[in-house]
Write a protein that holds these residues in place. Structure first.
Motif, PDB file in Angstrom:
ATOM      1  N   LYS A  38       0.834  -1.205   0.000  1.00 49.32           N
ATOM      2  CA  LYS A  38       0.000   0.000   0.000  1.00 49.32           C
ATOM      3  C   LYS A  38       0.870   1.256   0.000  1.00 49.32           C
ATOM      4  O   LYS A  38       0.591   2.223  -0.709  1.00 49.32           O
ATOM      5  CB  LYS A  38      -0.936   0.031   1.213  1.00 49.32           C
ATOM      6  N   PHE A  39       1.926   1.255   0.796  1.00 54.31           N
ATOM      7  CA  PHE A  39       2.825   2.396   0.868  1.00 54.31           C
ATOM      8  C   PHE A  39       3.532   2.614  -0.472  1.00 54.31           C
ATOM      9  O   PHE A  39       3.647   3.741  -0.957  1.00 54.31           O
ATOM     10  CB  PHE A  39       3.849   2.198   1.996  1.00 54.31           C
ATOM     11  N   GLU A  40       3.998   1.519  -1.098  1.00 50.96           N
ATOM     12  CA  GLU A  40       4.653   1.617  -2.396  1.00 50.96           C
ATOM     13  C   GLU A  40       3.688   2.147  -3.453  1.00 50.96           C
ATOM     14  O   GLU A  40       4.073   2.947  -4.310  1.00 50.96           O
ATOM     15  CB  GLU A  40       5.216   0.264  -2.815  1.00 50.96           C
ATOM     16  N   ASP A  41       2.431   1.707  -3.407  1.00 49.69           N
ATOM     17  CA  ASP A  41       1.415   2.211  -4.338  1.00 49.69           C
ATOM     18  C   ASP A  41       1.245   3.718  -4.183  1.00 49.69           C
ATOM     19  O   ASP A  41       1.143   4.450  -5.176  1.00 49.69           O
ATOM     20  CB  ASP A  41       0.067   1.517  -4.125  1.00 49.69           C
ATOM     21  N   LEU A  42       1.219   4.187  -2.964  1.00 53.08           N
ATOM     22  CA  LEU A  42       1.081   5.613  -2.697  1.00 53.08           C
ATOM     23  C   LEU A  42       2.271   6.388  -3.277  1.00 53.08           C
ATOM     24  O   LEU A  42       2.099   7.415  -3.944  1.00 53.08           O
ATOM     25  CB  LEU A  42       0.970   5.873  -1.192  1.00 53.08           C
ATOM     26  N   LYS A  43       3.474   5.899  -3.049  1.00 55.95           N
ATOM     27  CA  LYS A  43       4.671   6.557  -3.565  1.00 55.95           C
ATOM     28  C   LYS A  43       4.680   6.537  -5.098  1.00 55.95           C
ATOM     29  O   LYS A  43       5.094   7.517  -5.732  1.00 55.95           O
ATOM     30  CB  LYS A  43       5.950   5.901  -3.016  1.00 55.95           C
ATOM     31  N   ASP A  44       4.225   5.449  -5.696  1.00 60.57           N
ATOM     32  CA  ASP A  44       4.127   5.381  -7.157  1.00 60.57           C
ATOM     33  C   ASP A  44       3.153   6.428  -7.685  1.00 60.57           C
ATOM     34  O   ASP A  44       3.446   7.120  -8.663  1.00 60.57           O
ATOM     35  CB  ASP A  44       3.679   3.996  -7.614  1.00 60.57           C
ATOM     36  N   ARG A  45       2.002   6.556  -7.043  1.00 59.65           N
ATOM     37  CA  ARG A  45       1.018   7.554  -7.475  1.00 59.65           C
ATOM     38  C   ARG A  45       1.578   8.968  -7.355  1.00 59.65           C
ATOM     39  O   ARG A  45       1.332   9.816  -8.209  1.00 59.65           O
ATOM     40  CB  ARG A  45      -0.282   7.420  -6.674  1.00 59.65           C
ATOM     41  N   GLU A  46       2.338   9.232  -6.298  1.00 60.11           N
ATOM     42  CA  GLU A  46       2.966  10.540  -6.133  1.00 60.11           C
ATOM     43  C   GLU A  46       3.958  10.818  -7.263  1.00 60.11           C
ATOM     44  O   GLU A  46       3.991  11.922  -7.817  1.00 60.11           O
ATOM     45  CB  GLU A  46       3.673  10.644  -4.783  1.00 60.11           C
ATOM     46  N   ALA A  47       4.765   9.823  -7.615  1.00 61.29           N
ATOM     47  CA  ALA A  47       5.748   9.984  -8.689  1.00 61.29           C
ATOM     48  C   ALA A  47       5.045  10.205 -10.028  1.00 61.29           C
ATOM     49  O   ALA A  47       5.471  11.050 -10.827  1.00 61.29           O
ATOM     50  CB  ALA A  47       6.669   8.769  -8.759  1.00 61.29           C
ATOM     51  N   ILE A  48       3.978   9.470 -10.261  1.00 59.67           N
ATOM     52  CA  ILE A  48       3.224   9.624 -11.508  1.00 59.67           C
ATOM     53  C   ILE A  48       2.601  11.004 -11.580  1.00 59.67           C
ATOM     54  O   ILE A  48       2.659  11.673 -12.624  1.00 59.67           O
ATOM     55  CB  ILE A  48       2.143   8.520 -11.633  1.00 59.67           C
ATOM     56  N   PHE A  51       5.271  13.528 -12.393  1.00 60.23           N
ATOM     57  CA  PHE A  51       5.643  13.413 -13.796  1.00 60.23           C
ATOM     58  C   PHE A  51       4.590  14.044 -14.690  1.00 60.23           C
ATOM     59  O   PHE A  51       4.915  14.790 -15.620  1.00 60.23           O
ATOM     60  CB  PHE A  51       5.835  11.941 -14.184  1.00 60.23           C
ATOM     61  N   GLU A  52       3.306  13.768 -14.413  1.00 61.20           N
ATOM     62  CA  GLU A  52       2.230  14.313 -15.236  1.00 61.20           C
ATOM     63  C   GLU A  52       2.195  15.834 -15.185  1.00 61.20           C
ATOM     64  O   GLU A  52       1.942  16.486 -16.199  1.00 61.20           O
ATOM     65  CB  GLU A  52       0.885  13.718 -14.821  1.00 61.20           C
ATOM     66  N   LYS A  53       2.480  16.417 -14.027  1.00 54.53           N
ATOM     67  CA  LYS A  53       2.532  17.871 -13.909  1.00 54.53           C
ATOM     68  C   LYS A  53       3.681  18.435 -14.740  1.00 54.53           C
ATOM     69  O   LYS A  53       3.526  19.452 -15.419  1.00 54.53           O
ATOM     70  CB  LYS A  53       2.665  18.289 -12.444  1.00 54.53           C
TER      71      LYS A  53
END
Length: 84
Positions: A38-48, A51-53
Motif C-alpha cells: 500500500k505504501f509503495e502504491d502511494l509513492k508510485d502515485r505521487e511519482a506519476i 511526472f504528469e505535472k
C-alpha cells in the motif's frame, strides 16, 4: 517494535486465512507485506502525479531505446581516465 491488535469479522478472517495458505506466510508477515505494498502504491502515485505535472508544463522529453544504447556504446568506447 510495535504490537497491534486487529479485529476481523468472519469474512475478513476467512480472506486472511486463505491468503496465508496461498502465500505460505504467517498472518503477521502477510499484513506487513500488504502494508508495504500500500505504501509503495502511494509513492508510485505521487511519482506519476509529479511526472504528469511536469509533462503538462512541457518539461518532459523522451529518447528512444536506440539513442540510449548508442550513448552507452559510445561511453564504453571512450578510453577511461585512470586515477594516479
Amino acid at each position: 517494535m510495535g504490537v497491534i491488535s486487529v479485529r476481523l469479522n468472519k469474512k475478513e478472517e476467512k480472506m486472511l486465512n486463505f491468503l496465508t495458505d496461498y502465500y505460505g506466510d504467517d498472518r503477521s508477515a502477510l499484513i506487513k507485506n500488504s502494508l508495504i505494498e500500500k505504501f509503495e502504491d502511494l509513492k508510485d502515485r505521487e511519482a506519476i502525479s509529479k511526472f504528469e505535472k511536469q509533462e503538462q508544463r512541457g518539461k518532459v522529453s523522451f529518447i528512444s531505446a536506440d539513442e540510449i544504447l548508442t550513448a552507452a556504446r559510445n561511453k564504453r568506447a571512450r578510453p577511461s581516465k585512470k586515477l594516479k
